[in-house]
Design an enzyme around this catalytic site. Structure first.
Site, PDB file in Angstrom:
ATOM      1  N   THR A 121      55.834  31.010  35.713  1.00  0.00           N
ATOM      2  CA  THR A 121      56.077  29.621  35.312  1.00  0.00           C
ATOM      3  C   THR A 121      57.552  29.326  35.054  1.00  0.00           C
ATOM      4  OG1 THR A 121      55.731  30.091  32.958  1.00  0.00           O
ATOM      5  CG2 THR A 121      53.783  29.508  34.247  1.00  0.00           C
ATOM      6  N   ASP A 122      57.824  28.019  34.962  1.00  0.00           N
ATOM      7  CA  ASP A 122      59.167  27.570  34.595  1.00  0.00           C
ATOM      8  C   ASP A 122      59.199  27.297  33.088  1.00  0.00           C
ATOM      9  OD1 ASP A 122      57.856  25.125  34.231  1.00  0.00           O
ATOM     10  OD2 ASP A 122      58.664  24.236  36.063  1.00  0.00           O
ATOM     11  N   LEU A 123      60.261  26.674  32.601  1.00  0.00           N
ATOM     12  CA  LEU A 123      60.399  26.418  31.162  1.00  0.00           C
ATOM     13  C   LEU A 123      59.306  25.523  30.598  1.00  0.00           C
ATOM     14  CD1 LEU A 123      64.263  25.957  30.832  1.00  0.00           C
ATOM     15  CD2 LEU A 123      62.872  27.831  29.936  1.00  0.00           C
ATOM     16  N   ALA A 124      58.699  24.710  31.463  1.00  0.00           N
ATOM     17  CA  ALA A 124      57.642  23.802  31.020  1.00  0.00           C
ATOM     18  C   ALA A 124      56.263  24.464  31.033  1.00  0.00           C
ATOM     19  CB  ALA A 124      57.624  22.552  31.898  1.00  0.00           C
ATOM     20  N   ILE A 139      54.787  25.462  33.757  1.00  0.00           N
ATOM     21  CA  ILE A 139      54.160  25.075  35.020  1.00  0.00           C
ATOM     22  C   ILE A 139      54.540  26.104  36.076  1.00  0.00           C
ATOM     23  CG2 ILE A 139      54.166  23.310  36.834  1.00  0.00           C
ATOM     24  CD1 ILE A 139      54.741  21.247  34.620  1.00  0.00           C
TER      25      ILE A 139
END
Length: 129
Positions: A14-17, A19
């Site tokens: 995932t990314d920082l969000a 997602i």
């Protein structure tokens, strides 16, 4: 023929969000293809050693429809769309339950160790027949 592969979304996907990073869907569908080929009884390592034949992705057309998140359990459904002597086109859908998140059309080809086109193994040529 339809093959199903289940995977979990890890933090690293995932990314920082939280997602799933877009490129990781390509990893998920690659793993699903590997599992499908193994389920068909094809040992890719032995195929390469014995015949020099390997598989390569020639084309991917992808649609990102809805995000997957950290902790999700995903199912990759792989179905055959078209087969020729040297080309296999697969549809690969990534779902969370009944929700379609990602869909791709993937064209695979067989190559010799010299990088020239080769015939697909007979079992792969027959899966959409």
């Amino acid at each position: 023929m339809t093959h199903e592969y289940r995977c979990r979304v890890y933090y690293e996907d995932t990314d920082l969000a939280g997602i799933v990073y877009y490129a990781n869907y390509l990893k998920f569908i690659e793993r699903a293809r590997t599992e499908m080929v193994e389920a068909m009884g094809i040992d890719q390592r032995a195929l390469k050693e014995e015949t020099g034949t390997v598989f390569a992705v020639r084309r991917v057309e992808a649609d990102y429809l809805s995000p997957a998140h950290f902790g999700d359990t995903l199912t990759v459904e792989t179905t055959t769309a078209d087969t020729t002597a040297a080309r296999l086109v697969l549809r690969q859908d990534v779902k969370r339950g009944d929700t379609l998140l990602f869909s791709a059309s993937v064209t695979l080809v067989a190559l010799t160790s010299a990088g020239r086109p080769a015939r697909l193994p007979a079992i792969l040529r027959q899966i959409s027949a």
